[in-house]
Design an enzyme around this catalytic site. Structure first.
Site, mmCIF file in Angstrom:
data_model
loop_
_atom_site.group_PDB
_atom_site.id
_atom_site.type_symbol
_atom_site.label_atom_id
_atom_site.label_comp_id
_atom_site.label_asym_id
_atom_site.label_seq_id
_atom_site.Cartn_x
_atom_site.Cartn_y
_atom_site.Cartn_z
ATOM 1 N N ASP A 106 0.874 -1.604 -0.040
ATOM 2 C CA ASP A 106 -0.144 0.071 0.112
ATOM 3 C C ASP A 106 0.880 1.464 0.230
ATOM 4 O O ASP A 106 2.272 1.173 0.561
ATOM 5 C CB ASP A 106 -0.829 -0.213 1.425
ATOM 6 C CG ASP A 106 -1.571 -1.259 1.309
ATOM 7 O OD1 ASP A 106 -2.232 -1.420 0.499
ATOM 8 O OD2 ASP A 106 -2.325 -1.643 2.408
HETATM 9 N N1 URA Z 1 -1.216 -6.027 4.221
HETATM 10 C C1 URA Z 1 -1.461 -5.084 4.207
HETATM 11 O O1 URA Z 1 -2.525 -4.723 4.318
HETATM 12 N N2 URA Z 1 -0.855 -3.745 3.398
HETATM 13 C C2 URA Z 1 0.492 -4.059 2.971
HETATM 14 O O2 URA Z 1 0.769 -2.923 2.556
HETATM 15 C C3 URA Z 1 0.439 -5.576 2.658
HETATM 16 C C4 URA Z 1 0.391 -5.909 3.244
#
Ligand code: URA
Length: 230
Positions: A106
């Site tokens: 993310d």
């Molecule tokens: N899980 C998440 O919620 N976000 C990420 O960026 C990676 C794993």
């Protein structure tokens, strides 16, 4: 083994140094040598390993890169905002086949992310069946309630909208609001959804390790080209 020969204009273009039509100018402007002899002929066929540009070897034919992703950077080719590819040399972005992230983090997640232009490797590492271990440091909005580690380890936790429970995950408590979580899947927003399922919220997420690769020795935004034996 016999080394494969490639036309130098096509090869420089697939590695992103210049386009095929710019190759003539490129060879005039930069000292491109094959076995120590300068090349001006765009049609010359060359083995990858013996080419030097201003004395430097070419970038690898197949790229595998480990980056320490900073927050605010997006794992996408075409979204608005700061794209992860902008942290790499421009020529990496012109390669054909294209360089892509192995899965995604993310925008607000920091830490280990791999990028490769090898589709088979990318698929192997990112496929749900690959079982690559990912380790996250998670900071939570609220104190743990106490049953999270057992629930995550049980292999029974079902996330909203999914038809299969999550595989067992290992959670180590660091403090009342900080844990280290090891998972082997890579479902959409998996870590945030796992904590959402137990009534908590992730306020900071850092991926310490992806498979055997960790980013301890890399600063934010730094990357390393990995040795990739193809
Ligand atoms: N899980 C998440 O919620 N976000 C990420 O960026 C990676 C794993």
């Amino acid at each position: 083994m016999k080394k494969s020969l490639k036309r130098i204009d096509a090869h420089l273009s697939s590695l992103g140094y210049c386009s095929r039509s710019e190759a003539k100018q490129f060879l005039k402007r930069f000292k491109v040598c094959v076995d120590g002899v300068r090349v001006f002929d765009v049609s010359k066929k060359v083995p990858h390993d013996v080419v030097r540009i201003e004395g430097e070897p070419l970038d690898p034919e197949a790229l595998l890169i480990l980056m320490h992703k900073p927050s605010g950077v997006i794992c996408s080719h075409d979204d608005a905002g700061v794209l992860i590819y902008s942290l790499l040399p421009e020529r990496f972005g012109r390669r054909n086949p294209k360089l892509s992230t192995v899965g995604r983090l993310d925008a607000d997640t920091t830490g280990a992310i791999l990028l490769t232009d090898n589709g088979t490797l990318n698929h192997q590492l990112s496929s749900p069946k690959s079982d690559v271990t990912k380790v996250y440091e998670v900071t939570l909005a609220q104190a743990l309630r106490g049953d999270e580690a057992a629930l995550f380890a049980s292999g029974t936790l079902m996330l909203n909208g999914e038809s299969k429970p999550l595989q067992p995950a290992h959670m180590e408590v660091m403090s009342s609001t900080q844990v280290r979580l090891e998972i082997s899947e890579g479902r959409y927003h998996q870590v945030k959804r796992m904590f959402g399922a137990v009534g908590n919220k992730v306020v900071a997420l850092h991926r310490v390790r992806f498979g055997v690769y960790d980013v301890e020795d890399l600063g934010l935004g730094e990357y390393r080209v990995l040795d990739f034996g193809v």
